[in-house]
Design a protein around this motif. Structure first.
Motif, short mmCIF file in Angstrom:
data_model
loop_
_atom_site.label_atom_id
_atom_site.label_comp_id
_atom_site.label_asym_id
_atom_site.label_seq_id
_atom_site.Cartn_x
_atom_site.Cartn_y
_atom_site.Cartn_z
N ARG A 68 -2.94 0.28 4.82
CA ARG A 68 -2.22 1.40 4.21
C ARG A 68 -0.71 1.13 4.15
NH1 ARG A 68 -5.91 4.43 7.37
NH2 ARG A 68 -4.30 4.72 8.97
N LEU A 69 -0.17 0.55 5.22
CA LEU A 69 1.26 0.24 5.25
C LEU A 69 1.63 -0.78 4.18
CD1 LEU A 69 2.19 0.10 9.04
CD2 LEU A 69 3.25 1.56 7.31
N LEU A 70 0.83 -1.84 4.08
CA LEU A 70 1.12 -2.86 3.07
C LEU A 70 0.97 -2.29 1.66
CD1 LEU A 70 -0.68 -5.98 4.62
CD2 LEU A 70 1.78 -5.63 4.38
N TRP A 71 0.01 -1.40 1.47
CA TRP A 71 -0.16 -0.75 0.17
C TRP A 71 1.09 0.07 -0.17
CZ3 TRP A 71 -3.70 -1.31 -3.59
CH2 TRP A 71 -3.72 -0.35 -4.60
N ASP A 72 1.60 0.82 0.80
CA ASP A 72 2.80 1.63 0.57
C ASP A 72 4.02 0.75 0.31
OD1 ASP A 72 1.50 4.07 0.83
OD2 ASP A 72 1.89 4.23 2.98
N LEU A 73 4.15 -0.34 1.05
CA LEU A 73 5.29 -1.23 0.84
C LEU A 73 5.23 -1.87 -0.55
CD1 LEU A 73 5.54 -2.98 4.33
CD2 LEU A 73 7.15 -1.35 3.35
N ASN A 74 4.04 -2.25 -1.00
CA ASN A 74 3.92 -2.80 -2.35
C ASN A 74 4.24 -1.74 -3.40
OD1 ASN A 74 2.39 -5.72 -2.90
ND2 ASN A 74 2.22 -4.99 -0.80
#
Length: 403
Positions: A68-74
């Motif tokens: 979820r964090l990587l998705w938000d950062l992208n």
């Protein structure tokens, strides 16, 4: 719980990988050998349908959280690896539960810092890596991301003209907030100092550091670079009302650093004829966006800056100063950039990204012209670069072939 793959629509063959086998025991025919950094978890690279995926074995809670964090950062356009899926419900052949897995897209042309430092690293190379890490940390903090474990080991580096661009690869300890607190920001810097000092000591023990490099000074310098950039991007500036041109100079300095300014907050300092100016920096990638808008080329920031400089030289050389910028960019693409890259033999073209190839050929032209005392021209420089430089370079792309 049955085996479950959750993520964005992608390669259907991912579910067919041997998820009932611990990752460290996966058969070689599923894997591709690529440089990887130090990790507290088992990490392997798998190849499917011409793509490379990084797979990390981790508990279900942290796998879902990091996804979820990587998705938000992208989504926020922050430099980080792209999440693909989370695999849960794994069970071994003996019926015992296995850890979940986080799947991310492998970042092509990227290297962990130990691969960049595969020989005795020179101070100049190390400085470029540290600059890239400081810029990444600033960009994350501007986004509201608290890392919690900033280190060279948790970053991948891609060549960006004469510098490097850094990408976050491990967000396991991170948190995303509307705005990062001062305490979180300072703690991140302190953790970065501790981690980088330890990594430098490790390199020193392995004989990979130049004798002139002091590990503690390296850790200190990362923090100093970070503080300098953070101050330039966020600090108030007090000016006299008659010095309004200084605001324009501030904006230009921020653009030069690669950041765009959305708005300026200006207020009068009580009891004086002076103004307090605070920029609102919203985006990094000023030159990237300009080049993408003009040409459609999506490259790193310093590569974009170099290509834009060549485009501007093309405009001057052909007397096109008063021509529409988009028309000039189209001509430059058609007459300079694409023909130059296509001059490189197909079997060598995959070694570097096109933008990096073009940058290095421009550099080679400059050095040849300096030695000759006159401009040798781009065709001669490209021919010399291919024969004397490119053929000896290692591949920096993941080379995937179908079995």
């Amino acid at each position: 719980m049955p085996l479950q793959l959750t993520g964005a629509p992608g390669d259907p063959d991912l579910i067919r990988l041997p998820w009932d086998v611990p990752l460290e025991q996966w058969p070689e025919h599923h894997l591709v050998s690529l440089p990887r950094g130090i990790s507290r978890h088992v990490v392997r690279f798998a190849r499917l349908s011409g793509r490379v995926y990084a797979i990390k074995e981790i508990s279900e809670y942290y796998a879902k959280r990091e996804y979820r964090l990587l998705w938000d950062l992208n989504r926020l356009d922050t430099p980080s690896v792209e999440p693909v899926a989370v695999v849960t419900g794994r069970t071994g052949a003996d019926g015992q539960p296995l850890d979940s897995a986080l799947i991310t897209q492998h970042l092509q042309f990227s290297l962990p810092y130990r691969a960049v430092m595969s020989g005795t690293v020179r101070p100049e190379t190390l400085n470029r890596l540290l600059d890239a890490l400081a810029v990444l940390l600033v960009r994350l903090h501007l986004t509201g991301f608290y890392w919690g474990d900033c280190s060279l080991s948790n970053v991948l580096f891609r060549r960006d003209a004469g510098s490097f661009a850094a990408y976050l690869v491990d967000a396991e300890t991170g948190e995303l907030h509307p705005m990062i607190s001062e305490g979180q920001r300072l703690y991140d810097i302190d953790v970065a100092h501790t981690n980088i000092f330890g990594e430098m000591l490790d390199l020193e023990a392995g004989g990979l550091l130049h004798s002139s490099i002091d590990p503690e000074q390296v850790a200190d310098s990362v923090c100093a670079r970070y503080r300098g950039l953070w101050s330039e991007l966020t600090s108030d500036e007090i000016i006299d009302e008659v010095d309004w041109h200084m605001i324009d100079q501030r904006i230009r300095r921020l653009n030069t650093l690669g950041f765009d300014v959305a708005e300026m907050m200006v207020r009068r300092k009580a009891g004086t004829g002076r103004l307090i100016v605070r920029p609102k920096v919203v985006d990094a990638g000023h030159h990237q966006r300009r080049l993408l808008r003009l040409t459609g080329l999506d490259v790193e920031e310093n590569q974009a800056r170099r290509l834009l400089n060549d485009l501007d030289s093309f405009r001057v050389s052909y007397g096109l100063r008063h021509e529409d910028e988009a028309i000039v960019a189209h001509r430059w693409l058609a007459e300079v950039f694409h023909p130059t890259v296509e001059t490189v033999p197909q079997e060598l073209r995959h070694k570097l990204e096109p933008a990096q190839l073009f940058h290095e050929m421009l550099d080679h032209r400059w050095f040849m012209s300096e030695a000759a005392g006159n401009d040798v021209g781009l065709p001669a420089a490209v021919d010399s670069y291919v024969k004397n430089v490119l053929v000896f370079k290692p591949d920096e792309q993941a080379l995937i072939t179908e079995d």
